[in-house]
Motif scaffolding. Structure first.
Motif, PDB file in Angstrom:
ATOM      1  N   TYR A   1     -71.331  29.542 -12.804  1.00 39.54           N
ATOM      2  CA  TYR A   1     -71.468  28.138 -12.935  1.00 39.54           C
ATOM      3  C   TYR A   1     -71.138  27.423 -11.572  1.00 39.54           C
ATOM      4  O   TYR A   1     -69.951  27.646 -10.735  1.00 39.54           O
TER       5      TYR A   1
ATOM      6  N   GLY B   1     -58.808  31.591 -17.389  1.00 38.23           N
ATOM      7  CA  GLY B   1     -60.221  31.461 -17.453  1.00 38.23           C
ATOM      8  C   GLY B   1     -60.893  32.493 -16.332  1.00 38.23           C
ATOM      9  O   GLY B   1     -60.241  33.287 -15.878  1.00 38.23           O
ATOM     10  N   GLY B   2     -62.112  32.292 -16.129  1.00 36.05           N
ATOM     11  CA  GLY B   2     -62.615  33.289 -14.997  1.00 36.05           C
ATOM     12  C   GLY B   2     -62.278  33.004 -13.651  1.00 36.05           C
ATOM     13  O   GLY B   2     -61.188  32.349 -13.458  1.00 36.05           O
TER      14      GLY B   2
ATOM     15  N   ALA C   1     -68.353  33.389 -14.623  1.00 38.21           N
ATOM     16  CA  ALA C   1     -67.959  33.358 -15.734  1.00 38.21           C
ATOM     17  C   ALA C   1     -68.254  34.587 -16.453  1.00 38.21           C
ATOM     18  O   ALA C   1     -67.825  35.193 -17.421  1.00 38.21           O
TER      19      ALA C   1
ATOM     20  N   ASN D   1     -58.695  32.740 -23.869  1.00 43.03           N
ATOM     21  CA  ASN D   1     -59.356  31.509 -23.459  1.00 43.03           C
ATOM     22  C   ASN D   1     -59.842  31.688 -21.891  1.00 43.03           C
ATOM     23  O   ASN D   1     -59.466  32.097 -21.146  1.00 43.03           O
ATOM     24  N   GLY D   2     -61.448  31.261 -21.678  1.00 50.49           N
ATOM     25  CA  GLY D   2     -61.989  31.359 -20.514  1.00 50.49           C
ATOM     26  C   GLY D   2     -62.459  32.797 -20.212  1.00 50.49           C
ATOM     27  O   GLY D   2     -62.677  32.637 -19.020  1.00 50.49           O
ATOM     28  N   ALA D   3     -62.291  33.841 -21.138  1.00 49.74           N
ATOM     29  CA  ALA D   3     -62.764  35.136 -20.751  1.00 49.74           C
ATOM     30  C   ALA D   3     -64.318  35.263 -20.621  1.00 49.74           C
ATOM     31  O   ALA D   3     -64.729  36.019 -20.006  1.00 49.74           O
ATOM     32  N   GLY D   4     -64.914  33.995 -21.117  1.00 56.22           N
ATOM     33  CA  GLY D   4     -66.539  34.294 -21.050  1.00 56.22           C
ATOM     34  C   GLY D   4     -67.307  34.644 -22.413  1.00 56.22           C
ATOM     35  O   GLY D   4     -68.471  34.703 -22.357  1.00 56.22           O
ATOM     36  N   LYS D   5     -66.451  34.341 -23.555  1.00 57.97           N
ATOM     37  CA  LYS D   5     -67.096  34.681 -24.801  1.00 57.97           C
ATOM     38  C   LYS D   5     -68.244  33.758 -24.922  1.00 57.97           C
ATOM     39  O   LYS D   5     -69.352  34.018 -25.604  1.00 57.97           O
ATOM     40  N   THR D   6     -67.909  32.215 -24.971  1.00 58.30           N
ATOM     41  CA  THR D   6     -68.757  31.380 -25.197  1.00 58.30           C
ATOM     42  C   THR D   6     -70.066  31.459 -24.392  1.00 58.30           C
ATOM     43  O   THR D   6     -71.056  31.376 -24.859  1.00 58.30           O
ATOM     44  N   THR D   7     -69.593  31.383 -23.196  1.00 55.84           N
ATOM     45  CA  THR D   7     -70.875  31.820 -22.099  1.00 55.84           C
ATOM     46  C   THR D   7     -71.671  32.945 -22.652  1.00 55.84           C
ATOM     47  O   THR D   7     -73.131  32.765 -22.434  1.00 55.84           O
TER      48      THR D   7
END
Ligand SMILES: Nc1ncnc2c1ncn2[C@@H]1O[C@H](COP(=O)(O)OP(=O)(O)O)[C@@H](O)[C@H]1O
Ligand SMILES: [Mg+2]
Lengths: 247, 263
Positions: free
Chosen positions: A13, A32-33, A46, A66-72
């Motif tokens: 990103y 997060g990332g 990400a 959280n922020g590990a990149g799952k949604t991405t």
């Protein structure tokens, strides 16, 4: 044949791509990332060299902080994001549930929302008509189906979203963390439907913080951390489940 | 270049296959805006008539030009409001559609067509009002009206391209939302919407000759008002439309996959 194959996928990103007259302002928490670069060239890595393969009938649980990149990762699988590097090869019709409210109109009734959602998913009017009663029955919304969507609780919205997304037997189903919104009885029902889907040789990818959900639904577990694959393991079948699954 | 074109056409054909989506969503949009109001979308007609009425009342010249001026303002405002709405809503289009763009794989052109249909429906109410004013003010229905109709169709054909170009501008350059909003408000005074070009005033001449909007108004207005075919206005409007379409295809082909990262 339904399958997913990711090879060395990365996603970046960029943070200051927009031209703007104002001073840059981006809030980013410490979790997060990885935030890299400086000034106008800042970016978040990400996903970083993610690779795995899924075959028909497999159910993958995505875990990680959280922020590990799952949604991405789910959005890359769905095709919303084009990866910055690496390759994605997907065979099969993909359906996804990211955010319960996406694609629902607050002012329209549940019934009208089913039609809209169906059209967006590319169904024909006849297919929507045919599935309508099933979807309403599965969601257990009863008379609420003719009330505007804004009158629904989060759990009711989740029921409707799940019912629509699984109604046309997607070959690949992607789900983000939200599934926890439904109550216990609905989660049980949702799990059964996911089992059916997997038995029809579909693939499910599910991001969740709920260990019990992962245990009961998934056959594999992928742990992400800071955008990298930390581990990819098989989920052991619980003895009780195994016994009840094959009586 | 070729691959950008292919990419753009992919998006556009994808959107055309999903036409029932944008038609349904556009109707929902209109419905939502007028839900729980007594007059519903008829408010669009009332708004338009109120505006035309005000301008006619304030600026109408005395004497025999009076009826002609009503017709002049009625058509001018109809086209201007349409363009103003299309352009102002375009710059924030992708921002407004954020949740869909981040949650579905719908082609971007679906959102463009959704706004096109929505604007066309609204314009329909203004057109109805405009025809009533024209007939009341004594304009005679002639074959020349057909040229005005062709002019309106030309504007409609240019609309998806205009929306695409301004939507990308708004996504890449968020400040443009306010810049364009202000320009359009001021633009009404620099475009012969309600004033009539008299051929003498220097500022008016620039506003008339160098303002593409003036030609958009003329293709709809001149045939009905004077019975002539405005070749020059059609040529300029057509050229603007072609340039906009070329730009739109280029933007769509090159940058459509980037939009999701920008909003
Ligand atoms: N739109 C975005 N712009 C910039 N960074 C983002 C954006 N979305 C997510 N990120 C960053 O990418 C990383 C992964 O986010 P995400 O995939 O949402 O994580 P998860 O779903 O595992 O909680 C995070 O560091 C987050 O800050
Ligand atoms: Mg997430």
């Amino acid at each position: 044949m339904v399958s997913i194959k990711l090879d060395n996928v990365s996603l970046i990103y960029k943070l200051h791509e927009k031209l703007t007259l104002s001073a840059p302002d981006r809030r980013l928490g410490p979790t997060g990332g990885k935030i890299e670069g400086a000034g106008r060239k800042q970016f978040v890595q990400a996903l970083d060299s993610v690779g795995f393969e899924l075959k028909a009938g497999e159910r993958l649980g995505l875990v990680g902080p959280n922020g590990a990149g799952k949604t991405t990762l789910l959005k890359v699988l769905y095709g919303i994001y084009e990866p910055s590097g690496g390759s994605v090869a997907i065979e099969g019709k993909v359906d996804a549930l990211f955010n319960i409210n996406i694609g629902f109109r607050r002012e329209a009734t549940g019934r009208r929302n089913i039609v809209l959602r169906g059209l967006i998913n590319g169904w024909s009017e006849a297919e929507i008509e045919e599935k309508m009663e099933d979807i309403i029955a599965f969601s257990e919304l009863g008379d609420f189906i003719d009330l505007p969507f804004k009158a629904y609780s989060q759990g009711m919205a989740a029921r409707l979203a799940f019912s629509v997304a699984t109604a046309l037997d997607p070959e690949i189903l992607l789900m983000d963390e939200w599934i926890g919104a439904g109550d216990a009885s609905f989660q049980e029902k949702a799990k059964r439907r996911m089992d059916e889907l997997a038995e029809k040789a579909g693939i499910i990818v599910l991001a969740s913080h709920s260990e019990s959900l992962i245990q009961s639904v998934c056959t594999k577990r992928l742990t992400l951390k800071g955008g990298r694959v930390e581990s990819l393991t098989a989920v052991p079948v619980k003895p009780a489940e195994a016994a009840s699954a094959s009586p | 270049m070729i691959s950008a074109l292919n990419n753009a056409l992919d998006d556009i054909f994808g959107a055309m296959r999903l036409r029932r989506v944008w038609i349904a969503l556009a109707h929902e949009d209109i419905g939502d805006q007028h839900r729980r109001t007594t007059l519903g979308p008829l408010w669009l007609l009332v708004n338009y008539l109120a505006f035309v009425g005000t301008f006619v009342f304030v600026f109408q010249p005395a004497g025999k030009d009076a009826a002609g001026y009503s017709a002049y303002v009625a058509i001018g405002l109809m086209v201007w409001f349409y363009l103003m709405e299309v352009i102002s809503l375009s710059v924030s289009l992708f921002k407004r559609e954020e949740s869909f763009i981040e949650g579905t794989t719908l082609p971007l052109f679906v959102y463009v067509m959704r706004l096109t249909v929505q604007s066309a429906i609204r314009a329909g109410y203004a057109i109805a009002g405009c025809i009533v004013i024209l007939l009341l003010s004594g304009s005679e229905l002639t074959m020349a009206w057909l040229w005005s109709l062709v002019g309106l169709l030309l504007i409609l054909l240019a609309t998806p391209a205009l929306i695409t170009v301004f939507a990308f501008t708004g996504a890449f350059f968020p400040d443009s939302e306010f810049i364009v909003g202000n320009l359009m408000r001021v633009g009404m005074f620099f475009t012969p919407v309600f004033w009539v070009y008299n051929g003498k005033d220097a500022i008016q001449r620039y506003a008339y000759q160098w303002n593409p909007f003036a030609y958009f108004l003329d293709v709809a207005r001149i045939p009905i008002l004077s019975g002539q075919f405005p070749g020059n206005a059609f040529a300029v409007t057509g050229t603007v439309a072609l340039v906009m379409w070329a730009t739109a295809l280029l933007l769509l082909g090159r940058y459509r996959r980037q939009i999701v990262f920008l909003i």
